[in-house]
Enzyme design. Structure first.
Site, PDB file in Angstrom:
ATOM      1  N   GLY A   1      19.578  96.125 -15.937  1.00  0.00           N
ATOM      2  CA  GLY A   1      18.175  96.309 -16.298  1.00  0.00           C
ATOM      3  C   GLY A   1      18.047  96.547 -17.794  1.00  0.00           C
ATOM      4  O   GLY A   1      19.014  96.915 -18.470  1.00  0.00           O
ATOM      5  N   SER A   2      16.846  96.393 -18.319  1.00  0.00           N
ATOM      6  CA  SER A   2      16.640  96.478 -19.769  1.00  0.00           C
ATOM      7  C   SER A   2      16.932  97.867 -20.321  1.00  0.00           C
ATOM      8  O   SER A   2      17.424  98.013 -21.440  1.00  0.00           O
ATOM      9  CB  SER A   2      15.214  96.065 -20.111  1.00  0.00           C
TER      10      SER A   2
ATOM     11  N   GLU B   1      19.172  99.847 -19.487  1.00  0.00           N
ATOM     12  CA  GLU B   1      20.615 100.124 -19.448  1.00  0.00           C
ATOM     13  C   GLU B   1      21.406  99.147 -20.309  1.00  0.00           C
ATOM     14  O   GLU B   1      22.627  99.267 -20.417  1.00  0.00           O
ATOM     15  CB  GLU B   1      21.146 100.046 -18.010  1.00  0.00           C
TER      16      GLU B   1
ATOM     17  N   GLU C   1      19.720  97.568  -5.615  1.00  0.00           N
ATOM     18  CA  GLU C   1      20.330  98.840  -5.979  1.00  0.00           C
ATOM     19  C   GLU C   1      20.968  99.582  -4.811  1.00  0.00           C
ATOM     20  O   GLU C   1      21.949 100.301  -4.982  1.00  0.00           O
ATOM     21  CB  GLU C   1      19.294  99.730  -6.677  1.00  0.00           C
TER      22      GLU C   1
ATOM     23  N   HIS D   1      18.663 101.094 -12.461  1.00  0.00           N
ATOM     24  CA  HIS D   1      17.619 100.725 -13.410  1.00  0.00           C
ATOM     25  C   HIS D   1      16.388 101.604 -13.255  1.00  0.00           C
ATOM     26  O   HIS D   1      15.575 101.403 -12.344  1.00  0.00           O
ATOM     27  CB  HIS D   1      17.241  99.254 -13.214  1.00  0.00           C
TER      28      HIS D   1
ATOM     29  N   HIS E   1      22.140 114.251  18.458  1.00  0.00           N
ATOM     30  CA  HIS E   1      21.252 113.109  18.232  1.00  0.00           C
ATOM     31  C   HIS E   1      20.049 113.130  19.161  1.00  0.00           C
ATOM     32  O   HIS E   1      18.978 112.651  18.814  1.00  0.00           O
ATOM     33  CB  HIS E   1      22.044 111.803  18.416  1.00  0.00           C
TER      34      HIS E   1
ATOM     35  N   GLY F   1      23.475 107.835   9.399  1.00  0.00           N
ATOM     36  CA  GLY F   1      22.714 107.106  10.406  1.00  0.00           C
ATOM     37  C   GLY F   1      21.848 106.022   9.808  1.00  0.00           C
ATOM     38  O   GLY F   1      21.278 105.207  10.543  1.00  0.00           O
TER      39      GLY F   1
END
Length: 526
Positions: free
Chosen positions: A33-34, A36, A55, A78, A285, A404
């Site tokens: 990304g710009s 980074e 991502e 980003h 669960h 999960g």
């Protein structure tokens, strides 16, 4: 403390790469990304940048890489949007105890007063509470120290992701050379509590072990096997454990505890001491009331995660590194117990069906796969068949998500393969699970990851249908998909099989190959 050896002023970028090199973190997982760009452009020699097309895929690849290497992994996202895309995977990494140093770009500091495009309004708040620590350094020259601290926090037990937001103009600013140091955090449980546990074990007539992911995290596999063999204690896997912590072909291996109180009470009834190693007490669960621990049983937990110890609703907890603690416990043992005359669990054979069942596919995979390979699994509707027909018998040999959340296993298998384990990584996936992170196949092809993706396609979210019983459930049929075609469109060799006669030859041929490849197995639900 050891300095880098340089006396000249470094830039922030040079200092950070010195830190990463010192800690062996030479693989960067990212989606460019710009904000980074100054970090990853013109990458220094000895580093590689592993691109993910989304991502969440980036974070899951880093998670798998960290789990396979047992070390920290570096992630670059980003700005706020990228962190938002990755939040499900960050949550999974937090539950997986994956030591990830997650960085994200921030807009230039002079622009931050005016709410610029592509900035994060509250960068350290966004990933909370699923990172152990988050910071946007107050000054550019503080960035290397923040990265150094982040690495140590990520690795200290219980390991987990951390987050550093870095304005894009910080990278070129001057700073002092980094301080390179080591931090360790292994400690055994309290000796007095350990002596009391040893007395309980010696007095117990019928002890049982329940093992969880913490055993494998702490490298306590051999110590756990030795403990079980000395006391001839059956070994159960804690509900929904994400790692294998005991050899599943061992005669003392009893099976997998279901995630409800009633079944746990039923399986553990008759034991007078329940020793839980590296697991919560317990993960549930669905509601099915029961008495835990069962009447007449004492329960003791040894765990490296103080949060799990504090959250247990019964029993006594000891907090400490599993391997160090079990080694110390060895000094208190009396004579070994007589060996049992029969194994605790017998595996059956798959029941016949018209076409290919998931049990049949998993039995074939077990017969053909290398014993030293890594298995990464995310096939919820086939989990019982994984347990029954694909026993894992080595430490660090199995990874699943502890959260999960779906979308972990496909890219995690890629990250594990890029750690160079020496054998093909086997990814066992459901068709629904695969679609959460299908872009990970592109990364496998781009970086020539040695992964065999096996997708068990039952045409929908069968696990959810199972929970509903006989009631019709909307939105669970996704049958008009060809995962093989999607893989081929990303450059991955793939085939689709539905004939049982083709199953074993196709898998045998796939195991003999190298690089990324995919077999889509059409499952006959009847």
């Amino acid at each position: 403390m050891i300095h880098s050896g340089a006396t000249r002023a470094s830039t922030v970028r040079e200092a950070v790469f010195d830190l990463l090199r010192h800690h062996g973190m030479t693989t960067i997982f990212g989606n460019p990304g710009s904000t980074e760009l100054p970090m990853f452009s013109d990458l220094p020699e000895g580093f590689r940048y592993v691109t993910g097309l989304q991502e969440s895929v980036v974070v899951a690849m880093a998670d798998g890489h960290a789990q396979a290497t047992r070390g920290p992994a570096f992630v670059n996202l980003h700005s706020a949007a990228g962190v938002g895309h990755a939040m499900g995977a960050i949550y999974s990494a937090f539950r997986n105890r994956a030591p990830l140093v997650i960085t994200a770009g921030q807009q230039s500091r002079p622009l931050l007063r005016s709410d610029p495009f592509l900035f994060a309004e509250a960068p350290t708040v966004l990933p909370q509470p699923y990172v152990k620590w988050a910071i946007e350094p107050a000054r550019a020259e503080d960035v290397p120290a923040a990265i150094a601290r982040a690495i140590h926090i990520a690795c200290l037990p219980p390991a987990g992701p951390v987050f550093v937001s870095i304005p894009l103009d910080d990278w070129a600013k001057p700073c002092d050379p980094p301080v390179l140091r080591a931090v360790t955090g292994r400690a055994q449980a309290d000796p007095a509590a350990l002596a009391r546990l040893a007395a309980q074990l010696e007095a117990a007539g019928n002890p049982v072990l329940v093992v969880g992911a913490g055993v494998d995290h702490d490298g306590a596999w051999d110590s756990t096997v030795a403990l079980a063999e000395h006391y001839q204690a059956p070994v159960w896997v804690a509900p929904l454990s994400s790692r294998c912590s005991f050899p599943e072909s061992h005669p003392l291996f009893a099976g997998f505890l279901p995630a409800n109180e009633a079944d746990i009470e039923r399986h553990l009834a008759g034991h007078d001491l329940i020793l839980v190693l590296g697991a919560p007490v317990f993960t549930y669960h669905y509601e099915r009331p029961g008495t835990v621990p069962p009447e007449g049983a004492a329960l003791v937990q040894i765990v490296g995660d103080a949060h799990q110890a504090a959250g247990a609703v019964c029993g006594t907890a000891l907090v400490g590194d599993l391997d160090l603690t079990l080694q110390a416990l060895r000094d208190h043992r009396g004579p070994p117990r007589p060996r049992r005359d029969r194994p605790m669990r017998m595996l059956g054979i798959p029941a016949p069906v018209r076409g290919i069942s998931s049990a049949m596919a998993l039995k074939a995979l077990q017969d053909l796969r290398p014993a030293t390979g890594i298995v990464v699994e995310e096939a919820p509707s086939s989990r019982d068949d994984v347990h029954d027909f694909l026993p894992i018998d080595r430490p660090g040999g199995f990874f699943a998500t502890a959260s999960g959340g779906l979308g972990y296993a496909l890219p995690a298998a890629v990250g594990a393969a890029l750690s160079g384990p020496g054998e093909t990584v086997l990814a066992i996936l459901g068709d629904g699970s695969s679609m959460y992170s299908i872009q990970g196949i592109w990364s496998a092809v781009e970086h020539d990851a040695d992964v065999l993706f096996v997708i068990l396609n039952n045409g929908g979210y069968a696990a959810l249908k199972g929970f509903a019983g006989n009631k019709p459930v909307v939105g669970c049929d996704i049958g008009h998909l060809s995962l093989a075609a999607i893989a081929e469109a990303q450059g991955c060799p793939a085939r689709r099989i539905s004939d049982p006669a083709e199953l074993e030859p196709a898998l045998r041929e796939s195991f003999a190959a190298r690089g990324p490849r995919l077999v889509e197995v059409m499952i006959d639900a009847g």
